[in-house]
Design an enzyme around this catalytic site. Structure first.
Site, mmCIF file in Angstrom:
data_model
loop_
_atom_site.group_PDB
_atom_site.id
_atom_site.type_symbol
_atom_site.label_atom_id
_atom_site.label_comp_id
_atom_site.label_asym_id
_atom_site.label_seq_id
_atom_site.Cartn_x
_atom_site.Cartn_y
_atom_site.Cartn_z
ATOM 1 N N ASP A 103 0.858 -1.186 0.000
ATOM 2 C CA ASP A 103 0.000 0.000 0.000
ATOM 3 C C ASP A 103 0.894 1.236 0.000
ATOM 4 O O ASP A 103 1.949 1.212 -0.615
ATOM 5 C CB ASP A 103 -0.957 -0.041 1.197
ATOM 6 C CG ASP A 103 -2.265 0.699 0.939
ATOM 7 O OD1 ASP A 103 -2.201 1.817 0.393
ATOM 8 O OD2 ASP A 103 -3.342 0.188 1.287
ATOM 9 N N HIS A 126 1.348 2.107 -3.331
ATOM 10 C CA HIS A 126 0.287 2.925 -3.917
ATOM 11 C C HIS A 126 0.686 4.400 -3.959
ATOM 12 O O HIS A 126 0.363 5.102 -4.898
ATOM 13 C CB HIS A 126 -1.008 2.755 -3.108
ATOM 14 C CG HIS A 126 -1.614 1.401 -3.268
ATOM 15 N ND1 HIS A 126 -2.781 1.019 -2.652
ATOM 16 C CD2 HIS A 126 -1.220 0.319 -3.987
ATOM 17 C CE1 HIS A 126 -3.075 -0.231 -2.978
ATOM 18 N NE2 HIS A 126 -2.136 -0.669 -3.776
#
Length: 516
Positions: free
Chosen positions: A301, A337
Protein backbone atom coordinates in the site's frame (compact mmCIF):
# COMPACT_ATOMS: atom_id res chain seq x y z
CA UNK A 1 33.99 20.95 2.53
CA UNK A 2 30.89 19.87 4.40
CA UNK A 3 30.77 17.59 7.41
CA UNK A 4 28.85 14.34 7.82
CA UNK A 5 25.75 14.64 9.97
CA UNK A 6 24.79 12.30 12.81
CA UNK A 7 21.20 11.14 12.23
CA UNK A 8 21.12 8.91 15.32
CA UNK A 9 23.73 7.29 17.54
CA UNK A 10 23.14 4.41 19.94
CA UNK A 11 25.62 2.40 21.98
CA UNK A 12 26.52 0.10 19.05
CA UNK A 13 25.23 1.76 15.86
CA UNK A 14 25.70 5.17 14.25
CA UNK A 15 23.51 6.40 11.39
CA UNK A 16 25.48 9.02 9.46
CA UNK A 17 24.21 11.23 6.64
CA UNK A 18 26.76 12.01 3.91
CA UNK A 19 25.73 15.44 2.49
CA UNK A 20 26.99 14.94 -1.04
CA UNK A 21 25.47 17.08 -3.84
CA UNK A 22 23.10 15.02 -5.97
CA UNK A 23 22.70 12.23 -3.41
CA UNK A 24 19.25 10.65 -3.25
CA UNK A 25 18.91 7.23 -1.60
CA UNK A 26 22.19 6.24 -3.19
CA UNK A 27 25.27 8.40 -3.54
CA UNK A 28 26.22 9.55 -7.06
CA UNK A 29 29.34 7.43 -6.63
CA UNK A 30 30.68 5.29 -3.75
CA UNK A 31 32.89 7.04 -1.21
CA UNK A 32 35.82 5.44 0.57
CA UNK A 33 35.65 5.90 4.33
CA UNK A 34 37.75 5.23 7.43
CA UNK A 35 36.40 4.69 10.94
CA UNK A 36 38.88 4.84 13.79
CA UNK A 37 38.38 4.51 17.56
CA UNK A 38 40.18 7.57 18.91
CA UNK A 39 41.79 5.62 21.78
CA UNK A 40 42.65 2.58 19.59
CA UNK A 41 43.88 3.88 16.24
CA UNK A 42 45.24 0.46 15.31
CA UNK A 43 41.60 -0.80 14.98
CA UNK A 44 40.86 1.32 11.93
CA UNK A 45 37.99 0.12 9.73
CA UNK A 46 37.78 0.96 6.02
CA UNK A 47 35.11 0.52 3.41
CA UNK A 48 32.97 2.02 0.65
CA UNK A 49 29.74 3.90 1.31
CA UNK A 50 27.13 3.78 -1.46
CA UNK A 51 24.11 5.29 0.35
CA UNK A 52 23.49 8.82 1.53
CA UNK A 53 22.56 7.53 4.98
CA UNK A 54 25.00 4.84 6.07
CA UNK A 55 24.94 2.70 9.20
CA UNK A 56 28.11 1.90 11.11
CA UNK A 57 27.47 -1.31 13.02
CA UNK A 58 29.27 -3.27 15.74
CA UNK A 59 30.57 -0.20 17.56
CA UNK A 60 31.72 -0.17 21.19
CA UNK A 61 29.56 1.63 23.77
CA UNK A 62 30.82 4.88 25.29
CA UNK A 63 33.60 5.25 22.71
CA UNK A 64 34.89 8.21 20.71
CA UNK A 65 35.23 7.58 16.96
CA UNK A 66 36.88 9.49 14.15
CA UNK A 67 35.06 9.17 10.79
CA UNK A 68 36.58 10.27 7.47
CA UNK A 69 35.02 10.01 4.00
CA UNK A 70 36.43 11.19 0.68
CA UNK A 71 35.49 14.79 -0.05
CA UNK A 72 33.99 15.47 3.40
CA UNK A 73 35.41 17.04 6.52
CA UNK A 74 36.51 14.65 9.29
CA UNK A 75 33.80 14.00 11.84
CA UNK A 76 34.08 12.88 15.46
CA UNK A 77 31.25 11.29 17.43
CA UNK A 78 30.76 9.33 20.64
CA UNK A 79 28.55 6.29 21.08
CA UNK A 80 26.13 6.16 23.99
CA UNK A 81 27.09 4.19 27.10
CA UNK A 82 25.43 0.86 27.83
CA UNK A 83 24.74 -0.06 31.44
CA UNK A 84 24.40 -3.80 30.74
CA UNK A 85 24.19 -6.29 27.87
CA UNK A 86 21.53 -8.95 28.50
CA UNK A 87 21.38 -12.01 26.24
CA UNK A 88 17.80 -13.08 25.50
CA UNK A 89 18.92 -16.68 24.94
CA UNK A 90 19.82 -16.97 28.63
CA UNK A 91 16.12 -16.81 29.49
CA UNK A 92 15.30 -20.13 27.87
CA UNK A 93 14.17 -19.22 24.36
CA UNK A 94 13.15 -22.09 22.11
CA UNK A 95 14.22 -21.90 18.47
CA UNK A 96 11.98 -23.48 15.86
CA UNK A 97 10.34 -23.27 12.45
CA UNK A 98 6.76 -24.36 13.26
CA UNK A 99 4.62 -21.22 13.05
CA UNK A 100 1.62 -23.19 14.37
CA UNK A 101 3.40 -24.15 17.61
CA UNK A 102 1.50 -21.81 19.94
CA UNK A 103 2.99 -23.37 23.07
CA UNK A 104 6.52 -22.44 21.98
CA UNK A 105 5.34 -18.99 20.89
CA UNK A 106 3.79 -18.40 24.32
CA UNK A 107 6.90 -19.75 26.07
CA UNK A 108 9.16 -17.41 24.07
CA UNK A 109 6.94 -14.41 24.75
CA UNK A 110 7.11 -15.08 28.49
CA UNK A 111 10.88 -15.58 28.31
CA UNK A 112 11.36 -12.35 26.37
CA UNK A 113 9.16 -10.45 28.83
CA UNK A 114 11.37 -11.68 31.70
CA UNK A 115 14.43 -10.62 29.72
CA UNK A 116 13.02 -7.12 29.17
CA UNK A 117 12.38 -6.77 32.91
CA UNK A 118 15.99 -7.80 33.59
CA UNK A 119 17.46 -4.97 31.49
CA UNK A 120 18.44 -1.96 33.61
CA UNK A 121 17.82 1.61 32.48
CA UNK A 122 20.19 2.32 29.59
CA UNK A 123 20.90 -1.35 28.96
CA UNK A 124 20.58 -3.57 25.89
CA UNK A 125 18.66 -6.79 25.28
CA UNK A 126 20.36 -8.74 22.51
CA UNK A 127 18.50 -11.31 20.43
CA UNK A 128 21.07 -13.62 18.86
CA UNK A 129 20.93 -15.18 15.39
CA UNK A 130 18.16 -17.72 15.07
CA UNK A 131 14.51 -18.15 14.17
CA UNK A 132 12.43 -17.09 17.16
CA UNK A 133 8.62 -17.32 17.10
CA UNK A 134 6.84 -15.48 19.90
CA UNK A 135 3.49 -14.01 20.78
CA UNK A 136 3.60 -10.20 21.00
CA UNK A 137 6.22 -8.57 23.19
CA UNK A 138 5.75 -5.21 24.93
CA UNK A 139 8.94 -3.17 25.27
CA UNK A 140 9.82 -0.84 28.14
CA UNK A 141 11.40 2.58 28.67
CA UNK A 142 15.15 2.97 28.65
CA UNK A 143 15.76 -0.32 26.81
CA UNK A 144 17.60 -1.05 23.57
CA UNK A 145 16.45 -4.17 21.71
CA UNK A 146 19.35 -5.27 19.51
CA UNK A 147 18.48 -7.73 16.75
CA UNK A 148 21.73 -9.41 15.78
CA UNK A 149 22.48 -10.28 12.18
CA UNK A 150 20.64 -13.51 11.41
CA UNK A 151 18.03 -13.00 14.14
CA UNK A 152 14.39 -13.30 13.01
CA UNK A 153 11.68 -12.45 15.53
CA UNK A 154 8.30 -13.41 14.13
CA UNK A 155 4.71 -13.80 15.18
CA UNK A 156 2.95 -17.18 15.06
CA UNK A 157 0.51 -18.10 12.30
CA UNK A 158 -2.42 -18.63 14.69
CA UNK A 159 -4.27 -16.10 16.86
CA UNK A 160 -4.68 -18.43 19.84
CA UNK A 161 -3.63 -16.50 22.96
CA UNK A 162 -2.79 -13.38 20.96
CA UNK A 163 -3.25 -10.34 23.25
CA UNK A 164 -5.72 -7.60 22.31
CA UNK A 165 -5.32 -3.87 22.96
CA UNK A 166 -8.65 -2.29 23.98
CA UNK A 167 -9.84 0.82 22.18
CA UNK A 168 -9.05 3.00 25.21
CA UNK A 169 -6.93 2.66 28.32
CA UNK A 170 -8.10 3.15 31.89
CA UNK A 171 -7.82 6.93 31.58
CA UNK A 172 -9.92 7.07 28.42
CA UNK A 173 -7.05 7.75 26.02
CA UNK A 174 -6.95 5.94 22.68
CA UNK A 175 -4.95 2.71 22.87
CA UNK A 176 -6.06 0.31 20.17
CA UNK A 177 -7.00 1.91 16.88
CA UNK A 178 -8.13 1.26 13.35
CA UNK A 179 -7.93 3.79 10.53
CA UNK A 180 -7.88 6.78 12.84
CA UNK A 181 -10.58 5.76 15.33
CA UNK A 182 -10.31 4.08 18.76
CA UNK A 183 -10.93 0.38 18.21
CA UNK A 184 -9.74 -2.85 19.78
CA UNK A 185 -6.87 -4.39 17.81
CA UNK A 186 -4.55 -7.33 18.21
CA UNK A 187 -1.23 -6.24 19.71
CA UNK A 188 1.69 -5.93 17.30
CA UNK A 189 4.47 -8.54 17.50
CA UNK A 190 6.57 -5.69 18.93
CA UNK A 191 4.80 -2.82 20.67
CA UNK A 192 5.31 -0.20 23.35
CA UNK A 193 2.97 2.05 25.30
CA UNK A 194 4.09 5.25 27.07
CA UNK A 195 7.76 4.25 26.70
CA UNK A 196 10.63 6.74 26.64
CA UNK A 197 14.23 6.49 25.43
CA UNK A 198 13.51 3.30 23.50
CA UNK A 199 15.77 1.96 20.74
CA UNK A 200 15.14 -0.95 18.36
CA UNK A 201 18.17 -1.67 16.20
CA UNK A 202 20.38 -4.17 14.45
CA UNK A 203 20.74 -6.13 11.24
CA UNK A 204 18.03 -8.66 12.16
CA UNK A 205 14.43 -9.06 11.04
CA UNK A 206 10.97 -8.52 12.52
CA UNK A 207 8.44 -10.67 10.66
CA UNK A 208 4.72 -10.17 11.31
CA UNK A 209 3.82 -13.49 9.61
CA UNK A 210 0.96 -11.81 7.79
CA UNK A 211 1.58 -14.23 4.93
CA UNK A 212 1.47 -17.28 7.19
CA UNK A 213 -1.92 -16.95 8.90
CA UNK A 214 -5.26 -15.67 7.62
CA UNK A 215 -4.61 -12.00 8.47
CA UNK A 216 -4.67 -10.82 4.86
CA UNK A 217 -8.04 -12.47 4.12
CA UNK A 218 -10.11 -10.14 6.36
CA UNK A 219 -8.60 -6.76 5.64
CA UNK A 220 -11.49 -4.52 6.79
CA UNK A 221 -13.13 -6.87 9.28
CA UNK A 222 -12.76 -7.83 12.95
CA UNK A 223 -12.10 -11.28 14.36
CA UNK A 224 -12.54 -12.15 18.02
CA UNK A 225 -13.66 -8.55 18.48
CA UNK A 226 -10.38 -7.01 17.29
CA UNK A 227 -8.78 -5.52 14.18
CA UNK A 228 -5.56 -6.75 12.60
CA UNK A 229 -2.26 -5.95 14.37
CA UNK A 230 0.45 -3.66 13.07
CA UNK A 231 4.01 -4.89 12.54
CA UNK A 232 5.48 -2.43 15.08
CA UNK A 233 3.07 -0.30 17.12
CA UNK A 234 4.41 2.56 19.26
CA UNK A 235 1.74 4.31 21.32
CA UNK A 236 2.45 7.64 23.09
CA UNK A 237 6.20 7.01 23.14
CA UNK A 238 8.91 9.66 23.39
CA UNK A 239 12.47 9.76 22.07
CA UNK A 240 12.51 6.54 20.02
CA UNK A 241 15.20 5.39 17.59
CA UNK A 242 14.67 2.67 14.96
CA UNK A 243 17.95 1.72 13.31
CA UNK A 244 18.95 -0.69 10.61
CA UNK A 245 16.60 -3.65 10.91
CA UNK A 246 14.26 -5.18 8.33
CA UNK A 247 10.56 -5.41 9.10
CA UNK A 248 8.31 -7.41 6.79
CA UNK A 249 4.97 -9.17 6.31
CA UNK A 250 2.99 -7.11 8.80
CA UNK A 251 -0.64 -8.13 9.23
CA UNK A 252 -1.68 -4.53 8.42
CA UNK A 253 0.30 -1.25 8.68
CA UNK A 254 3.96 -2.08 9.12
CA UNK A 255 5.34 0.66 11.41
CA UNK A 256 2.69 2.71 13.24
CA UNK A 257 3.83 5.43 15.65
CA UNK A 258 0.64 6.71 17.32
CA UNK A 259 0.77 9.86 19.44
CA UNK A 260 4.58 9.79 19.63
CA UNK A 261 6.98 12.69 20.13
CA UNK A 262 10.58 12.60 18.92
CA UNK A 263 11.17 9.57 16.68
CA UNK A 264 13.93 8.82 14.20
CA UNK A 265 13.98 5.88 11.77
CA UNK A 266 17.20 5.36 9.79
CA UNK A 267 18.45 2.67 7.46
CA UNK A 268 15.41 0.39 7.76
CA UNK A 269 14.08 -1.95 5.09
CA UNK A 270 10.27 -2.18 5.12
CA UNK A 271 8.80 -4.97 3.00
CA UNK A 272 5.47 -6.56 2.08
CA UNK A 273 4.17 -8.35 -1.03
CA UNK A 274 2.52 -6.07 -3.61
CA UNK A 275 -0.87 -7.75 -3.19
CA UNK A 276 -0.97 -7.66 0.62
CA UNK A 277 -3.89 -5.48 1.84
CA UNK A 278 -3.25 -2.20 3.67
CA UNK A 279 0.37 -3.05 4.44
CA UNK A 280 1.47 0.59 4.52
CA UNK A 281 5.14 1.04 5.28
CA UNK A 282 5.41 3.83 7.88
CA UNK A 283 2.36 5.67 9.25
CA UNK A 284 3.09 8.39 11.83
CA UNK A 285 -0.28 9.35 13.31
CA UNK A 286 -0.81 12.32 15.65
CA UNK A 287 2.96 12.55 16.11
CA UNK A 288 5.47 15.38 16.48
CA UNK A 289 9.10 15.57 15.35
CA UNK A 290 9.45 12.47 13.17
CA UNK A 291 12.51 11.90 10.97
CA UNK A 292 12.64 9.12 8.38
CA UNK A 293 16.03 8.85 6.66
CA UNK A 294 17.65 6.32 4.38
CA UNK A 295 14.70 3.90 4.53
CA UNK A 296 13.88 1.52 1.68
CA UNK A 297 10.21 0.67 1.05
CA UNK A 298 8.61 -2.06 -1.03
CA UNK A 299 5.08 -2.61 0.25
CA UNK A 300 1.48 -3.44 -0.66
CA UNK A 301 0.00 0.00 0.00
CA UNK A 302 1.34 3.50 0.71
CA UNK A 303 5.04 3.71 1.54
CA UNK A 304 4.68 6.59 4.02
CA UNK A 305 1.21 7.73 5.09
CA UNK A 306 1.10 10.69 7.47
CA UNK A 307 -2.11 10.74 9.49
CA UNK A 308 -3.83 12.58 12.34
CA UNK A 309 -6.86 10.48 13.24
CA UNK A 310 -10.39 10.50 11.85
CA UNK A 311 -13.45 12.31 13.13
CA UNK A 312 -16.06 9.78 14.28
CA UNK A 313 -19.33 9.17 12.43
CA UNK A 314 -21.18 11.42 14.90
CA UNK A 315 -18.41 14.02 15.01
CA UNK A 316 -16.43 12.43 17.88
CA UNK A 317 -13.11 14.27 18.22
CA UNK A 318 -11.73 13.65 21.73
CA UNK A 319 -9.10 11.23 20.37
CA UNK A 320 -7.72 13.67 17.79
CA UNK A 321 -4.42 15.52 17.91
CA UNK A 322 -2.25 17.00 15.21
CA UNK A 323 0.79 15.68 13.41
CA UNK A 324 3.52 18.30 13.06
CA UNK A 325 7.11 18.17 11.87
CA UNK A 326 7.71 15.11 9.65
CA UNK A 327 10.98 15.08 7.69
CA UNK A 328 11.71 12.43 5.05
CA UNK A 329 15.19 12.36 3.49
CA UNK A 330 17.17 10.05 1.20
CA UNK A 331 14.51 7.33 1.07
CA UNK A 332 13.77 4.81 -1.68
CA UNK A 333 10.16 3.88 -2.49
CA UNK A 334 10.44 0.97 -4.89
CA UNK A 335 6.76 0.10 -5.03
CA UNK A 336 3.53 1.09 -3.33
CA UNK A 337 0.29 2.93 -3.92
CA UNK A 338 1.83 6.25 -2.89
CA UNK A 339 5.33 7.47 -2.11
CA UNK A 340 4.51 10.11 0.52
CA UNK A 341 0.80 10.32 1.34
CA UNK A 342 -1.03 12.63 3.74
CA UNK A 343 -4.45 11.42 4.88
CA UNK A 344 -7.01 10.40 4.38
CA UNK A 345 -7.29 10.28 8.20
CA UNK A 346 -6.17 13.86 8.93
CA UNK A 347 -8.93 15.30 11.16
CA UNK A 348 -6.48 16.42 13.85
CA UNK A 349 -4.48 18.40 11.28
CA UNK A 350 -1.18 17.66 9.50
CA UNK A 351 1.41 20.43 9.29
CA UNK A 352 5.07 20.90 8.33
CA UNK A 353 5.80 17.79 6.26
CA UNK A 354 8.85 17.70 3.98
CA UNK A 355 10.26 15.05 1.67
CA UNK A 356 13.53 15.70 -0.13
CA UNK A 357 16.42 13.98 -1.90
CA UNK A 358 14.49 10.74 -2.41
CA UNK A 359 13.54 8.29 -5.17
CA UNK A 360 10.16 6.81 -6.11
CA UNK A 361 10.24 3.90 -8.52
CA UNK A 362 7.00 2.29 -9.67
CA UNK A 363 4.66 3.83 -7.09
CA UNK A 364 1.12 4.64 -8.26
CA UNK A 365 1.41 8.20 -6.90
CA UNK A 366 4.31 10.36 -5.77
CA UNK A 367 3.13 13.04 -3.36
CA UNK A 368 -0.52 12.37 -2.55
CA UNK A 369 -2.90 14.38 -0.37
CA UNK A 370 -6.33 12.91 0.25
CA UNK A 371 -9.32 13.95 2.33
CA UNK A 372 -13.08 14.47 2.00
CA UNK A 373 -16.04 16.30 3.47
CA UNK A 374 -16.70 15.19 7.04
CA UNK A 375 -13.04 14.90 8.00
CA UNK A 376 -12.41 18.51 9.04
CA UNK A 377 -8.86 19.42 9.99
CA UNK A 378 -6.24 21.01 7.77
CA UNK A 379 -3.18 20.01 5.76
CA UNK A 380 -0.62 22.81 5.51
CA UNK A 381 3.02 23.55 4.80
CA UNK A 382 3.89 20.51 2.70
CA UNK A 383 7.12 20.56 0.68
CA UNK A 384 8.70 18.16 -1.81
CA UNK A 385 12.20 18.91 -3.12
CA UNK A 386 14.69 17.07 -5.30
CA UNK A 387 12.67 13.89 -5.76
CA UNK A 388 13.23 11.63 -8.75
CA UNK A 389 10.36 9.49 -10.03
CA UNK A 390 10.28 6.68 -12.56
CA UNK A 391 7.23 4.66 -13.67
CA UNK A 392 5.01 6.77 -11.40
CA UNK A 393 1.44 7.10 -12.68
CA UNK A 394 0.69 10.53 -11.16
CA UNK A 395 3.50 12.51 -9.57
CA UNK A 396 1.39 14.90 -7.47
CA UNK A 397 -2.25 14.54 -6.50
CA UNK A 398 -4.45 16.39 -4.03
CA UNK A 399 -7.97 15.01 -3.73
CA UNK A 400 -10.64 16.47 -1.44
CA UNK A 401 -13.30 14.07 -2.76
CA UNK A 402 -11.57 10.83 -1.70
CA UNK A 403 -14.27 8.17 -1.72
CA UNK A 404 -13.28 6.28 1.45
CA UNK A 405 -15.63 4.81 4.09
CA UNK A 406 -19.12 3.41 3.56
CA UNK A 407 -20.59 6.80 2.62
CA UNK A 408 -17.71 7.87 0.38
CA UNK A 409 -19.79 7.74 -2.79
CA UNK A 410 -22.72 9.70 -1.35
CA UNK A 411 -23.74 12.83 -3.20
CA UNK A 412 -22.86 15.16 -0.31
CA UNK A 413 -19.26 13.87 -0.40
CA UNK A 414 -18.80 13.89 -4.16
CA UNK A 415 -20.85 16.95 -5.17
CA UNK A 416 -18.94 19.71 -6.97
CA UNK A 417 -21.47 22.29 -5.71
CA UNK A 418 -20.30 24.41 -2.74
CA UNK A 419 -21.44 23.05 0.61
CA UNK A 420 -21.74 24.90 3.94
CA UNK A 421 -18.40 25.26 5.73
CA UNK A 422 -18.28 23.67 9.20
CA UNK A 423 -16.15 21.56 11.53
CA UNK A 424 -16.20 18.72 9.02
CA UNK A 425 -14.81 20.83 6.16
CA UNK A 426 -11.17 19.94 5.41
CA UNK A 427 -8.59 22.48 4.25
CA UNK A 428 -5.48 21.98 2.07
CA UNK A 429 -3.06 24.89 1.75
CA UNK A 430 0.61 25.81 1.34
CA UNK A 431 2.04 23.00 -0.80
CA UNK A 432 5.51 23.71 -2.22
CA UNK A 433 7.01 21.41 -4.85
CA UNK A 434 10.29 22.02 -6.65
CA UNK A 435 13.32 20.25 -8.14
CA UNK A 436 10.99 17.38 -9.08
CA UNK A 437 11.73 15.07 -11.99
CA UNK A 438 9.08 13.19 -13.97
CA UNK A 439 5.29 13.39 -14.31
CA UNK A 440 2.67 16.09 -13.63
CA UNK A 441 -0.21 16.52 -11.19
CA UNK A 442 -3.93 16.60 -10.43
CA UNK A 443 -5.54 18.86 -7.81
CA UNK A 444 -9.23 18.38 -7.00
CA UNK A 445 -10.39 20.74 -4.26
CA UNK A 446 -13.71 21.54 -2.65
CA UNK A 447 -15.61 24.51 -4.06
CA UNK A 448 -16.32 25.76 -0.54
CA UNK A 449 -12.66 25.51 0.54
CA UNK A 450 -10.42 25.44 -2.55
CA UNK A 451 -6.87 24.15 -2.29
CA UNK A 452 -4.70 27.23 -1.70
CA UNK A 453 -1.08 28.21 -2.02
CA UNK A 454 0.32 25.41 -4.21
CA UNK A 455 3.72 26.42 -5.60
CA UNK A 456 5.47 24.26 -8.19
CA UNK A 457 9.03 25.09 -9.23
CA UNK A 458 11.49 23.42 -11.60
CA UNK A 459 9.24 20.51 -12.47
CA UNK A 460 10.86 18.53 -15.29
CA UNK A 461 8.92 16.00 -17.38
CA UNK A 462 11.35 13.65 -19.03
CA UNK A 463 9.03 11.20 -20.78
CA UNK A 464 5.58 9.63 -20.86
CA UNK A 465 4.94 5.93 -21.30
CA UNK A 466 3.56 5.38 -24.84
CA UNK A 467 1.58 2.34 -23.67
CA UNK A 468 -0.29 4.33 -20.98
CA UNK A 469 -4.10 3.85 -20.91
CA UNK A 470 -6.45 6.72 -20.05
CA UNK A 471 -7.59 6.27 -16.44
CA UNK A 472 -9.02 8.52 -13.69
CA UNK A 473 -5.90 9.73 -11.81
CA UNK A 474 -7.50 10.22 -8.36
CA UNK A 475 -9.94 8.16 -6.30
CA UNK A 476 -13.03 10.34 -6.60
CA UNK A 477 -16.31 10.02 -8.46
CA UNK A 478 -17.03 11.90 -11.72
CA UNK A 479 -13.33 12.25 -12.62
CA UNK A 480 -12.55 11.98 -16.31
CA UNK A 481 -9.93 9.50 -17.60
CA UNK A 482 -6.58 11.11 -18.38
CA UNK A 483 -3.48 10.18 -20.37
CA UNK A 484 -0.23 12.17 -20.65
CA UNK A 485 -1.78 15.22 -18.95
CA UNK A 486 0.09 18.19 -17.58
CA UNK A 487 -1.02 19.85 -14.31
CA UNK A 488 -4.81 19.90 -14.12
CA UNK A 489 -6.71 21.58 -11.31
CA UNK A 490 -10.25 22.24 -10.18
CA UNK A 491 -11.06 24.47 -7.20
CA UNK A 492 -7.33 24.87 -6.59
CA UNK A 493 -4.90 27.80 -6.67
CA UNK A 494 -1.73 26.63 -8.47
CA UNK A 495 1.39 28.71 -9.11
CA UNK A 496 3.97 27.27 -11.51
CA UNK A 497 7.17 28.83 -12.82
CA UNK A 498 6.49 27.16 -16.21
CA UNK A 499 3.00 28.24 -17.36
CA UNK A 500 3.15 25.68 -20.18
CA UNK A 501 2.72 22.94 -17.58
CA UNK A 502 -0.67 24.28 -16.48
CA UNK A 503 -3.65 22.82 -18.30
CA UNK A 504 -6.98 24.59 -18.73
CA UNK A 505 -8.84 21.28 -18.84
CA UNK A 506 -11.13 20.29 -16.00
CA UNK A 507 -10.62 17.37 -13.64
CA UNK A 508 -14.27 16.37 -13.45
CA UNK A 509 -16.47 15.05 -16.23
CA UNK A 510 -17.93 18.27 -17.73
CA UNK A 511 -21.56 17.13 -17.43
CA UNK A 512 -21.36 16.85 -13.63
CA UNK A 513 -18.84 19.58 -12.90
CA UNK A 514 -21.41 22.18 -11.87
CA UNK A 515 -24.45 19.96 -11.39
CA UNK A 516 -26.43 20.33 -8.15
Amino acid sequence: MTRPIAVAISARIAAIRLPVPGALYHLPRPLAFRLTPVARPEEVRTGLADRAVMLLNDLSPGTDYWFQADGLEPFEFRTRPCTALVEAAEFGLVEGTDLADIDSARHNAEALARAVRAVPEGGTLRLAAGLWTALPLRLASGVTLHLAKGAVLRGPALRTGWPILPARDGTGHMLGSWEGLPDACFAAPLHAVDAERLTIEGAGVIDGSGDAGDWWTWAKESREGARRPRGLHLIRCRNVALLGFTIRNAASWTVHPQGCDGLVAAGLSIEAPPDSPNTDGFNPESCRDVRIEGVRFSVGDDCIAVKAGKRGPSGEADHLSETRGVRVRHCLMERGHGGLVIGSEMSGGVHDVTIEDSEMLGTDRGLRLKTRRGRGGAISRVAMRRVRMERVLTAISANAHYHCDADGHEGWVQSRVPAPVGTGTPVIEDVDVHHLAHAAGVFLGLPETPIRGVRIRRLRLHSSAPEAVATPPVMADHVRPMRHERIVAEHADISCDDPALLSSASVSIPSVRDAP
